[in-house]
Design a protein around this motif. Structure first.
Motif, PDB file in Angstrom:
ATOM      1  N   ASP A   1      19.179  36.341 -34.845  1.00 20.36           N
ATOM      2  CA  ASP A   1      18.623  37.440 -35.640  1.00 20.36           C
ATOM      3  C   ASP A   1      19.512  37.891 -36.807  1.00 20.36           C
ATOM      4  OD1 ASP A   1      20.703  38.767 -34.336  1.00 20.36           O
ATOM      5  OD2 ASP A   1      19.372  39.753 -32.902  1.00 20.36           O
ATOM      6  N   LEU A   2      20.621  37.229 -37.072  1.00 23.07           N
ATOM      7  CA  LEU A   2      21.573  37.573 -38.135  1.00 23.07           C
ATOM      8  C   LEU A   2      22.419  38.803 -37.822  1.00 23.07           C
ATOM      9  CD1 LEU A   2      19.714  36.998 -41.557  1.00 23.07           C
ATOM     10  CD2 LEU A   2      21.669  35.726 -40.659  1.00 23.07           C
TER      11      LEU A   2
ATOM     12  N   HIS B   1      33.050  37.648 -51.559  1.00 19.74           N
ATOM     13  CA  HIS B   1      32.916  36.247 -51.124  1.00 19.74           C
ATOM     14  C   HIS B   1      31.698  36.057 -50.226  1.00 19.74           C
ATOM     15  CE1 HIS B   1      35.173  32.283 -50.948  1.00 19.74           C
ATOM     16  NE2 HIS B   1      33.940  32.076 -50.507  1.00 19.74           N
ATOM     17  N   ASN B   2      30.554  35.971 -50.857  1.00 16.52           N
ATOM     18  CA  ASN B   2      29.271  36.004 -50.172  1.00 16.52           C
ATOM     19  C   ASN B   2      28.603  34.647 -50.059  1.00 16.52           C
ATOM     20  OD1 ASN B   2      28.743  36.534 -53.245  1.00 16.52           O
ATOM     21  ND2 ASN B   2      26.820  35.755 -52.412  1.00 16.52           N
ATOM     22  N   SER B   3      27.584  34.602 -49.205  1.00 16.49           N
ATOM     23  CA  SER B   3      26.616  33.519 -49.162  1.00 16.49           C
ATOM     24  C   SER B   3      25.234  34.163 -49.041  1.00 16.49           C
ATOM     25  CB  SER B   3      26.881  32.584 -47.978  1.00 16.49           C
ATOM     26  OG  SER B   3      26.819  33.285 -46.752  1.00 16.49           O
ATOM     27  N   PHE B   4      24.193  33.347 -49.072  1.00 14.90           N
ATOM     28  CA  PHE B   4      22.831  33.839 -48.914  1.00 14.90           C
ATOM     29  C   PHE B   4      22.105  32.992 -47.885  1.00 14.90           C
ATOM     30  CE2 PHE B   4      23.856  35.253 -53.208  1.00 14.90           C
ATOM     31  CZ  PHE B   4      23.296  36.524 -53.275  1.00 14.90           C
ATOM     32  N   VAL B   5      21.101  33.577 -47.250  1.00 13.80           N
ATOM     33  CA  VAL B   5      20.221  32.829 -46.357  1.00 13.80           C
ATOM     34  C   VAL B   5      18.848  33.487 -46.390  1.00 13.80           C
ATOM     35  CG1 VAL B   5      20.672  34.167 -44.243  1.00 13.80           C
ATOM     36  CG2 VAL B   5      20.063  31.738 -44.082  1.00 13.80           C
ATOM     37  N   ARG B   6      17.803  32.672 -46.236  1.00 17.02           N
ATOM     38  CA  ARG B   6      16.440  33.195 -46.114  1.00 17.02           C
ATOM     39  C   ARG B   6      16.059  33.213 -44.641  1.00 17.02           C
ATOM     40  NH1 ARG B   6      13.614  34.525 -50.412  1.00 17.02           N
ATOM     41  NH2 ARG B   6      14.294  33.807 -52.469  1.00 17.02           N
ATOM     42  N   THR B   7      15.383  34.280 -44.212  1.00 12.97           N
ATOM     43  CA  THR B   7      15.083  34.457 -42.801  1.00 12.97           C
ATOM     44  C   THR B   7      13.990  33.490 -42.348  1.00 12.97           C
ATOM     45  OG1 THR B   7      13.481  36.211 -43.293  1.00 12.97           O
ATOM     46  CG2 THR B   7      15.758  36.879 -42.868  1.00 12.97           C
ATOM     47  N   LYS B   8      14.000  33.204 -41.051  1.00 17.82           N
ATOM     48  CA  LYS B   8      13.142  32.163 -40.495  1.00 17.82           C
ATOM     49  C   LYS B   8      11.674  32.572 -40.407  1.00 17.82           C
ATOM     50  CE  LYS B   8      14.682  33.602 -35.881  1.00 17.82           C
ATOM     51  NZ  LYS B   8      15.393  33.149 -34.660  1.00 17.82           N
TER      52      LYS B   8
ATOM     53  N   GLU C   1      12.726  36.293 -46.035  1.00 14.11           N
ATOM     54  CA  GLU C   1      13.444  37.350 -46.752  1.00 14.11           C
ATOM     55  C   GLU C   1      14.826  36.846 -47.141  1.00 14.11           C
ATOM     56  OE1 GLU C   1      11.641  41.176 -44.286  1.00 14.11           O
ATOM     57  OE2 GLU C   1      13.449  40.155 -43.583  1.00 14.11           O
ATOM     58  N   LEU C   2      15.283  37.233 -48.312  1.00 18.69           N
ATOM     59  CA  LEU C   2      16.601  36.823 -48.780  1.00 18.69           C
ATOM     60  C   LEU C   2      17.645  37.847 -48.329  1.00 18.69           C
ATOM     61  CD1 LEU C   2      18.210  34.769 -50.508  1.00 18.69           C
ATOM     62  CD2 LEU C   2      17.834  36.299 -52.462  1.00 18.69           C
ATOM     63  N   TYR C   3      18.702  37.354 -47.668  1.00 19.72           N
ATOM     64  CA  TYR C   3      19.798  38.216 -47.235  1.00 19.72           C
ATOM     65  C   TYR C   3      21.106  37.698 -47.799  1.00 19.72           C
ATOM     66  CZ  TYR C   3      17.521  41.469 -44.064  1.00 19.72           C
ATOM     67  OH  TYR C   3      16.776  42.488 -43.562  1.00 19.72           O
ATOM     68  N   ILE C   4      21.967  38.636 -48.186  1.00 19.43           N
ATOM     69  CA  ILE C   4      23.322  38.302 -48.588  1.00 19.43           C
ATOM     70  C   ILE C   4      24.242  38.558 -47.408  1.00 19.43           C
ATOM     71  CG2 ILE C   4      23.728  40.627 -49.562  1.00 19.43           C
ATOM     72  CD1 ILE C   4      25.557  39.294 -51.631  1.00 19.43           C
ATOM     73  N   ILE C   5      25.169  37.635 -47.189  1.00 16.14           N
ATOM     74  CA  ILE C   5      26.189  37.778 -46.148  1.00 16.14           C
ATOM     75  C   ILE C   5      27.528  37.892 -46.861  1.00 16.14           C
ATOM     76  CG2 ILE C   5      27.294  36.704 -44.150  1.00 16.14           C
ATOM     77  CD1 ILE C   5      23.811  35.634 -45.153  1.00 16.14           C
TER      78      ILE C   5
ATOM     79  N   MET D   1      19.750  50.093 -40.692  1.00 15.91           N
ATOM     80  CA  MET D   1      18.776  49.294 -41.433  1.00 15.91           C
ATOM     81  C   MET D   1      17.904  48.532 -40.458  1.00 15.91           C
ATOM     82  SD  MET D   1      19.758  49.916 -44.591  1.00 15.91           S
ATOM     83  CE  MET D   1      18.999  48.604 -45.550  1.00 15.91           C
ATOM     84  N   SER D   2      16.688  48.215 -40.893  1.00 14.13           N
ATOM     85  CA  SER D   2      15.780  47.443 -40.046  1.00 14.13           C
ATOM     86  C   SER D   2      16.302  46.032 -39.866  1.00 14.13           C
ATOM     87  CB  SER D   2      14.388  47.391 -40.667  1.00 14.13           C
ATOM     88  OG  SER D   2      13.816  48.668 -40.784  1.00 14.13           O
ATOM     89  N   TYR D   3      16.117  45.480 -38.683  1.00 18.39           N
ATOM     90  CA  TYR D   3      16.502  44.106 -38.426  1.00 18.39           C
ATOM     91  C   TYR D   3      15.783  43.165 -39.383  1.00 18.39           C
ATOM     92  CZ  TYR D   3      19.261  44.039 -34.093  1.00 18.39           C
ATOM     93  OH  TYR D   3      20.271  44.149 -33.162  1.00 18.39           O
ATOM     94  N   PRO D   4      16.406  42.062 -39.772  1.00 14.67           N
ATOM     95  CA  PRO D   4      15.696  41.039 -40.539  1.00 14.67           C
ATOM     96  C   PRO D   4      14.444  40.583 -39.791  1.00 14.67           C
ATOM     97  CG  PRO D   4      18.046  40.573 -40.540  1.00 14.67           C
ATOM     98  CD  PRO D   4      17.834  41.706 -39.578  1.00 14.67           C
ATOM     99  N   ASP D   5      13.376  40.341 -40.543  1.00 16.55           N
ATOM    100  CA  ASP D   5      12.104  39.870 -39.987  1.00 16.55           C
ATOM    101  C   ASP D   5      11.480  40.868 -39.019  1.00 16.55           C
ATOM    102  OD1 ASP D   5      11.970  37.516 -41.381  1.00 16.55           O
ATOM    103  OD2 ASP D   5      12.870  36.284 -39.798  1.00 16.55           O
TER     104      ASP D   5
END
Length: 336
Positions: A68-69, A277-284, A288-292, A330-334
């Motif tokens: 769930d990130l 020093h970030n990365s990005f991922v889109r949720t499954k 949704e686009l998230y920055i880490i 904040m709301s959980y991703p997805d």
């Protein structure tokens, strides 16, 4: 009768607060109870998220796994330099990143070679959990220090974005980190053509009056035929460590920095120091686009001890917008 009234009152309160009848899941940064790391990178593989970070700088890199990130489980060493097949690197194992290609996984990272220079290497694995085994260590050697390798695969072409480190790169008397791009071979074992310098410190927020200056940690993503490169500026151990971005029409550039930089910076009143020093991922589920990204674990004493944060990101009128950094629930991703 009294018990029934209490039960109905509680039920009405729950349904009024959340008409779906279920309590909405919330998270607060930082996530995962992960500390003493830096440079977090996340990849999604088969509905599972995997996190890599600067985590064992004298030995290699740990890997974490999540559904769930937000909640992360440590899964051991992704790359272990004590493995007889990985006898390269004398320390300073930094900034691992992983890409999937043809059902294999390729990790870029930097480490200090026996000659004292930081160099970028590539390792390969059959699983995102590893073990990653070196295939090009180092990837190249130019007699200077280079760090923060980031791979972009676009139309079957491979590009490596990387940083000439300010520890040895001196420009007009200033120690300066600069970002380069170069094409890669299909097997990720070599670079092609000449290196192209695409970004260097040039905006006021990047500490232009300092003797040491940074543009580092490149990450490239694409939206509507435009490329966006995020990077970090200022020293990692400063609360001023922040994130900016640049745009281009082609992977090789030319790149133009956004006028609204930095797009993520400190908020010491909320205990947020040195987001970078970030990365990005889109949720499954919802794409949704998230920055880490990391922040300092102890904001009053910024150092190499950092933690993991996630926030939403999106594009609006051609601009990259980051809804953070946050420290509120904040709301959980997805979750929608």
């Amino acid at each position: 009768m009294f018990k029934k009234v209490i039960f109905l009152s509680v039920l009405i309160l729950i349904l009024t607060t959340n008409p779906g009848g279920a309590e909405e899941m919330k998270y607060t940064n930082p996530v995962g109870n992960i500390t003493d790391i830096g440079d977090p990178f996340v990849i999604l593989v088969d509905d599972t998220y995997y996190l890599y970070a600067t985590s064992m700088p004298g030995l290699g890199f740990k890997v974490w796994q999540s559904d769930d990130l937000v909640n992360w489980e440590e899964k051991g060493m992704a790359l272990d330099s004590s493995n007889p097949k990985n006898r390269w690197g004398e320390g300073d194992f930094w900034a691992p990143e992983v890409v999937e290609y043809n059902d294999k996984f390729y990790m870029t990272y930097s480490a200090r070679d026996r000659d004292g220079h930081l160099k970028i290497a590539v390792a390969k694995a059959d699983s995102p959990l590893g073990p990653f085994i070196n295939t090009a260590a180092p990837l190249f050697d130019r007699g200077m220090s280079f760090i923060d390798g980031h791979i972009l695969i676009e139309d079957e072409k491979k590009y490596l974005y990387y940083v000439k480190d300010c520890s040895e790169n001196i420009v007009d008397g200033i120690h300066m980190s600069q970002i380069y791009v170069q094409k890669m071979s299909d097997d990720f074992k070599s670079l092609i053509g000449e290196p192209k310098m695409i970004l260097e410190p040039s905006q006021n927020w990047e500490g232009l009056n300092n003797d040491w200056q940074w543009n580092e940690g490149p990450y490239v993503l694409k939206n509507n035929d435009k490329y966006y490169l995020t990077y970090s500026a200022n020293v990692y151990s400063s609360s001023d460590y922040s994130i900016g971005y640049a745009t281009a029409d082609k992977p090789m550039g030319p790149w133009t920095k956004a006028a609204e930089n930095p797009v993520m910076t400190k908020d010491l009143e909320k205990g947020i120091s040195g987001p970078g020093h970030n990365s990005f991922v889109r949720t499954k589920k919802n794409n949704e686009l998230y920055i880490i990204y990391h922040t300092h674990t102890y904001p009053e004493f910024p150092s190499g001890n950092r933690n993991v944060n996630i926030d939403k990101a999106y594009f609006e009128n051609g601009k990259l917008v980051i809804a953070g950094p946050t420290r509120r629930p904040m709301s959980y991703p997805d979750s929608n």
